[in-house]
Design an enzyme around this catalytic site. Structure first.
Site, mmCIF file in Angstrom:
data_model
loop_
_atom_site.group_PDB
_atom_site.id
_atom_site.type_symbol
_atom_site.label_atom_id
_atom_site.label_comp_id
_atom_site.label_asym_id
_atom_site.label_seq_id
_atom_site.Cartn_x
_atom_site.Cartn_y
_atom_site.Cartn_z
ATOM 1 N N GLY B 244 0.912 -1.243 -0.073
ATOM 2 C CA GLY B 244 -0.094 -0.013 -0.073
ATOM 3 C C GLY B 244 0.864 1.344 -0.044
ATOM 4 N N PHE B 245 1.717 1.407 1.008
ATOM 5 C CA PHE B 245 2.474 2.437 1.277
ATOM 6 C C PHE B 245 1.787 3.743 1.142
ATOM 7 C CE2 PHE B 245 4.689 -0.814 -1.259
ATOM 8 C CZ PHE B 245 5.404 -1.380 -0.368
ATOM 9 N N ILE B 472 -0.492 -5.013 5.909
ATOM 10 C CA ILE B 472 0.095 -4.765 4.414
ATOM 11 C C ILE B 472 1.458 -5.047 4.226
ATOM 12 C CG2 ILE B 472 -1.742 -2.782 4.403
ATOM 13 C CD1 ILE B 472 0.665 -0.725 4.402
ATOM 14 N N GLY B 695 7.463 1.440 10.640
ATOM 15 C CA GLY B 695 7.146 1.138 9.083
ATOM 16 C C GLY B 695 7.899 2.239 8.411
ATOM 17 N N GLU B 696 7.689 3.582 8.873
ATOM 18 C CA GLU B 696 8.400 4.524 8.220
ATOM 19 C C GLU B 696 9.570 5.111 8.392
ATOM 20 O OE1 GLU B 696 3.745 5.894 6.646
ATOM 21 O OE2 GLU B 696 4.671 7.141 8.251
#
Lengths: 191, 736, 316
Positions: B244-245, B472, B695-696
């Site tokens: 997705g991102f 995701i 995640g980021e």
């Protein structure tokens, strides 16, 4: 201001249809050791024959144009992009998909290695990566060189070889080092 | 459960399951191709027809006529949906442009029609027979030309576009060492491997969407608003998301058009975007132009820092908050950040992995490298000298909840062998390669969001977790199972996790790296409530009871939870609600990237040779999947540094390189070994789990480390991303 | 993809006859044709599948060269022991192209005939003289980074994307064909592709239905074989510039270039100055280059890539 049509007409579009164009054709495939008889629109790609007609949805459609590798399957022992091949062109041939390698209860060693080494995230490119990986080890064993093979007469396993050979399988989640670790583990286990 | 006081010791601290590197529990399904994605629901909709989207050929204008007769007469076609027959449609809060265009056309490849047919081949073929006449209007497609008229945007997720402290102008003017540079980043495409896809089914006025979406509850609301129907008549199912991102945060055209198509033909319909449609039909990370000014003393201590960013979007769209990290990352009394937005008629810009920081750090961290060079201070040392324990805009009254930034810098540097770096560019050669080392900080804010779960245990002791949270690729299935197993004292194998169904309690969803911490805290809250229910049922005092080995234990009494649950089982639902600890305390995740590159002295080709990163993000719930998140994000950072660019055709207003052959993302051969080090820390102000998101974080700064390494390798400073070889060659000396 | 009839040809002659019908196309690997058919850039009405014609052998010729069947897959050609030993530039070029999966399908003839990757050719809403003659060229004033600087015209600046063809060009390969009427001919690969001129949609000298049977390599010339491909990522990308080089033991050298022209590019005049070094070769090749603001770097990159090739050959 200009008036546009939405779609430019390409090629010989205006020419009349052939009476037999669009008729379905019989196709027989041996998929995962099972003989399957299909009747297909000749436009059906091998990928769509697997996903939509045989409902083997393990093989993925990422781009449908040979740009990502998610659709990789093994046909007659060779990995190909199933999106860029018509099913009818493979009449009589043997296809191995991810479903043919193993099941959740009985994983193929490569599938198991991908789990152990966390060689995936979203899982969408994964079946293609695994089919490709299985074929890559066979290609190296068969002495097929790659772009990074220093001496074309001397083909052997290395991480660099695997990275190059796997480059047709894009993983946007980018579990790349883990995928290489999984393949290395299988190669070493088999050695 | 309300979280408004720092966490104390709790069952998660046992660390028997949480914090241990488990294999993913969804792994066997994914590696065998048996995990069903949105377009693969033959089980649920075996008779689904196939939809194909017709996109706009122009960027801006109006439809004057639509002729669908030829398409409708084509073999196998069941119907064609356009704005003329779709019925009245609203617009979702998160959508800038309409998902079905017409008569107004708002961007290139905006969906204008859906052709539904018995087969994919028929639908695709008939789509070319839909004739849409339109009048094109002038559009604004060039960000650089638009910044003069750029405006002050509204707040973005509650964040003000401007901030200031002290007197930047005066302090910068007086600073003995100054950096004043402008950096540009291009539009980026998420390029997740699974294109947006949905299977839609109507029954008795109720709609079910099997779709690929990061935010289930948001999107149910968006479907309701767009189709003007009550949300309770909508079920959205998204158990597996093929990447997705940020591209799948919102309702997109695949889902809306599938719903409209299915209603129109009275049959389930499935729609996937064709890959060449994805970049222009959907969303992208907007391009930025960023000016960074830093004034420091001769030792590199910052006294003045300003970061201004310009980006574009469709009118009403969001600004890219590229200066956010500059509000928090380094000290200095005199500060300024500013965001401006220019109206553009390109496709819709929106969130992509670490919106703001991902591109903001590409500018700030190169500016810091330039400051290090100007001061003659080592880049690691420079960052240590400018560390700050509190929010530097608000002052010491707002300390960081935790900030092991210096640990990340020192331990990362040691692991990498930073001391071996030659600070003079262009001095290290390995055959044809000019070799350089670069580093950058990593920083991403820590966000939390309410998250609910339902948890039950049955008579066999099997624990089931249900939440509309999504996985995701982030490892959510596994960390939620770990959280439940730890809290309830059962083995991981005893836990089942069901995700991504709007019939389950509403979770935080996957975005902004808030998912893991928030959703796991939600599961923790539900499990604590379940413990109370079980203890009460078994006659224990919940405060005294210990849950371990599948049993409730207090004193010398032990009762298996399976027995307590009994045949009917015990189910509870609870949520984590976050108070204002994120206001009392500044919260962030930190790290340091180190990178070695080779630059081909002949051709300017850049190859990353190795990468090391040290990161601090509270308790790492599953080091295995967390590491995977980090390396994946680092790789996306390499892509942003070296190759990723949606090229704008400023004549026609669209992204020219709109497929995976022309929009380059890193392949296996681009990525070397990546070494990830997690700094042990617990952040008791972040959540009961004392965790934060990862995640980021990994993308923030990664590309800047690459760019700084390129400069160290060959002396060429490139401030326009990506660092393609033509830009390297402009600064590279003649070959001898 | 428009409907088409599909038939599997039983012999090369029958294939050529079947393909002489209007709207007929051969299909072999399909990796380029199906890509374009899905986008309606190619709209054949008849597909003639030539995969089972048996044209998949690599055989020695009487004069000591090699005859490569039109259907030999790129993987098999690159891996052939004789090719690896005697025509290493060909192996190297093949292995620098596409991906393992695509090389397993793509054929020798199909590789020669693949069409440009110009992004405007690929976007059917935009003008393109190659796709829609007379509609105009979007690339010349548009995004042209990957496009040509040699042999172009006002109508088209598309690049031929093949790596293999560049090696075939430096090796002076010949293309053997059979026409619909059974006539056979042998075409130097140098003459196979046409420059765009005013008709960029006509890309080769092949007649409708003319089938490539094989590609013939002359006897091995020895020397040092190199293929250097420069691209925007480490693998799985088309060339910005590529150089195929064969350095003789006598100081001579031959070069062909990819990424620069609408066809695999060779300048014999450049070969003549090989002994003077890479700069002399580059200046000769680049004489007459026409660049855009996006392709201007290709002149410098060509010079530098040639210098790299000389260095790799031990002649730097």
């Amino acid at each position: 201001m200009t008036l546009h049509e939405n779609t430019r007409r390409a090629g010989a579009d205006a020419a009349g249809e052939d009476a037999t164009a669009g008729a379905t054709v019989p196709v027989t495939l041996t998929v995962n050791r099972e003989v399957r008889h299909l009747t297909l629109d000749p436009r059906t790609t091998l990928l769509d024959a697997l996903r939509e007609h045989l409902r083997l949805t393990g093989t993925k459609k990422g781009c449908d144009h040979g740009q990502c590798g998610a659709c990789t399957v093994i046909v007659e022992g060779r990995r190909i992009n199933s999106c860029l091949s018509l099913a009818v062109m493979h009449d009589g041939e043997a296809v191995t998909t991810i479903e043919g390698l193993g099941t959740p209860e009985r994983l193929h060693p490569m599938q198991k290695a991908f789990v152990t080494h966390d060689g995936f995230q979203c899982g969408y490119c994964t079946p293609g990566q695994i089919c490709s990986a299985v074929a890559v080890l066979a290609e190296i064993a068969d002495g097929i060189p790659s772009h990074v093979t220093a001496d074309l007469a001397d083909v052997r396993f290395s991480d660099a070889e695997v990275r190059e050979r796997m480059s047709g399988n894009i993983c946007r989640c980018a579990a790349y080092p883990n995928i290489i670790a999984a393949i290395r583990a299988v190669a070493e286990g088999a050695a | 459960m309300r979280f408004d006081q720092p966490a104390t010791t709790n069952p998660i601290d046992r660390g028997r399951v949480v914090g241990v590197p488990h294999d993913r529990i969804d792994g066997p399904a994914k590696v065998t191709g048996t995990a069903p994605y949105a377009y693969e629901r033959h089980d649920a909709a075996p008779d689904a027809a196939y939809g194909w989207i017709v996109g706009s050929a122009i960027a801006r204008g109006r439809i004057t006529a639509i002729d669908t007769r030829a398409a409708e007469a084509a073999p196998g076609v069941l119907g064609v949906v356009t704005h003329e027959n779709a019925g009245p449609l609203g617009k979702g809060r998160f959508n800038t442009a309409h998902l079905l265009g017409g008569p107004a056309i708002e961007h290139y490849d905006q969906a204008l029609a859906l052709v539904v047919a018995e087969t994919l081949e028929q639908a695709r073929d008939a789509a070319a027979l839909v004739r849409i006449d339109c009048v094109a209007e002038e559009g604004r497609f060039d960000l650089a030309a638009g910044i003069d008229g750029a405006e002050v945007p509204g707040p973005f997720f509650g964040k003000d576009p401007d901030s200031a402290a002290g007197d930047f102008d005066a302090a910068f003017a007086a600073a003995p060492v100054k950096v004043d540079q402008t950096y540009t980043t291009p539009d980026h495409s998420h390029a997740m491997m699974e294109p947006h896809a949905t299977t839609a089914l109507w029954a008795d006025g109720r709609l079910t969407l099997w779709t690929s979406n990061q935010m289930v509850a948001w999107t149910v609301g968006e479907v309701a608003r767009t189709l003007n129907m009550p949300p309770e008549n909508i079920r959205l199912v998204s158990p597996y998301v093929g990447g997705g991102f940020g591209a799948k945060l919102f309702l997109r055209a695949d889902a809306l058009m599938a719903a409209l198509g299915a209603r129109h033909v009275g049959r389930p319909v499935k729609v996937a975007l064709a890959r060449p449609q994805v970049p222009n039909n959907t969303v992208h990370r907007p391009a930025t132009i960023q000016r960074v000014r830093i004034g420091a003393d001769r030792n590199g201590v910052i006294d003045a820092i300003a970061h201004e960013s310009w980006s574009g979007n469709l009118p009403g769209g969001n600004v890219e908050m590229a200066a956010m990290q500059t509000r928090l990352l380094y000290g200095g009394r005199n500060r300024l950040t500013r965001h401006r937005i220019a109206a553009l008629d390109l496709p819709e810009g929106n969130s992509m992995r670490a919106p703001g920081e991902a591109v903001g750090m590409l500018a700030l961290e190169v500016a810091m490298d330039e400051l290090a060079e100007a001061c003659g201070v080592d880049p690691v040392e420079l960052r240590i000298r400018n560390d700050v324990a509190y929010d530097p805009e608000a002052g010491p009254d707002r300390p960081f909840s935790s900030r092991p930034f210096v640990d990340c810098l020192r331990r990362g540097a040691e692991r990498f062998g930073w001391s071996r770096r030659n600070p003079t560019p262009g001095r290290v050669r390995d055959g044809r390669w000019l070799v350089g080392m670069g580093m950058a900080a990593a920083f991403r804010g820590n966000q939390m969001s309410r998250s609910a779960a339902r948890v039950g245990v049955d008579g066999r002791g099997t624990v089931t977790v249900e939440t509309d949270m999504t996985d995701i690729g982030t490892g959510t299935y596994t960390i939620l199972a770990q959280t439940a197993a730890e809290t309830l004292g059962v083995p991981l194998e005893a836990v089942r996790v069901h995700l991504g169904d709007s019939r389950f309690p509403v979770a935080a969803g996957s975005g902004g790296q808030w998912g893991a911490n928030s959703a796991a805290s939600g599961v923790y809250a539900a499990c604590m409530t379940l413990r109370e229910a079980l203890a009460q049922k078994a006659g224990f005092n919940a405060g005294d009871a210990v849950f371990e080995n599948g049993a409730i234990v207090a004193g010398n009494r032990s009762v298996p939870i399976a027995d307590v649950a009994g045949r009917e089982g015990v189910w509870v639902e609870d949520a984590i609600e976050f108070g204002d600890l994120d206001k009392t305390y500044a919260q962030g995740t930190f790290g340091a990237h180190f990178c070695e590159v080779g630059v081909d002295a002949y051709t300017g080709e850049i190859r990353v040779r190795r990468m090391v990163g040290a990161f601090a993000a509270g308790r790492i719930l599953n080091p295995k999947s967390a590491r995977n998140q980090i390396i994946g994000a680092m790789t996306m950072g390499v892509g942003a540094a070296l190759m990723e660019e949606l090229v704008v055709d400023t004549r026609h207003g669209y992204f020219v390189n709109h497929d995976l052959a022309e929009y380059h993302v890193p392949v296996h051969a681009d990525i070397p070994d990546q070494d990830v080090l997690f700094i042990e820390e617990l952040d008791d102000k972040s959540s009961p789990l004392k965790a934060k998101g990862v995640g980021e974080l990994g993308i923030c700064g990664a590309g800047a480390a690459v760019a700084n390494a390129v400069h160290n390798a060959c002396g060429v400073r490139i401030r326009a991303y990506p660092l393609t070889l033509d830009k390297v060659l402009r600064g590279l000396g003649a070959v001898t | 993809m428009k409907p088409f009839t599909y038939e599997r040809a039983e012999s090369p002659a029958a294939a050529a006859r079947a393909a002489a019908r209007p709207g007929a196309r051969f299909i072999a690997g399909g990796t380029n044709l199906l890509d374009l058919m899905k986008l309606r850039i190619e709209t054949p009405r008849h597909l003639i599948d030539v995969n089972r014609l048996g044209l998949d052998r690599i055989e020695p010729t009487e004069d000591g060269g090699l005859r490569i069947g039109a259907l030999v897959r790129n993987t098999d050609l690159a891996a052939d022991r004789r090719v690896r030993r005697d025509y290493a530039v060909l192996s190297r070029a093949l292995l620098a192209g596409a991906s393992g999966q695509l090389r397993n399908k793509a054929t020798t003839a199909g590789n020669l005939l693949q069409r440009t990757r110009c992004p405007y050719f690929y976007t059917t809403t935009m003008p393109c003289n190659k796709r829609e003659p007379g509609s105009g060229c979007s690339a010349i004033d548009g995004f042209s980074r990957g496009l040509a600087i040699l042999g172009t015209g006002a109508a088209c600046i598309a690049t031929h994307p093949s790596d293999m063809a560049v090696a075939m060009r430096v090796l002076d390969a010949r293309v053997d064909t059979v026409a619909a009427d059974g006539t056979r001919r042998s075409i130097p690969v140098a003459d196979l592709h046409r420059l765009p001129g005013d008709t960029p949609h006509i890309e080769t000298v092949l007649a409708p239905g003319e089938l490539i049977l094989s590609v013939t390599l002359p006897p091995p010339a020895g020397g040092t074989h190199l293929y250097r491909k420069v691209r925007d990522r480490a693998s799985y990308a088309f060339a910005l510039v590529s150089v195929a080089a064969v350095f003789g033991t006598d100081g001579t050298a031959r070069f062909a270039f990819g990424g620069l022209a609408p066809k695999p590019w060779r300048a014999e005049a450049a070969d003549a100055v090989a002994a003077q070094g890479p700069q002399a070769v580059a200046e000769t090749v680049l004489a007459g280059a026409t660049t855009t603001r996006h392709t201007a770097f290709k002149t410098d990159l060509t010079r530098r890539t040639l210098a790299a090739v000389y260095a790799d050959a031990g002649r730097g």
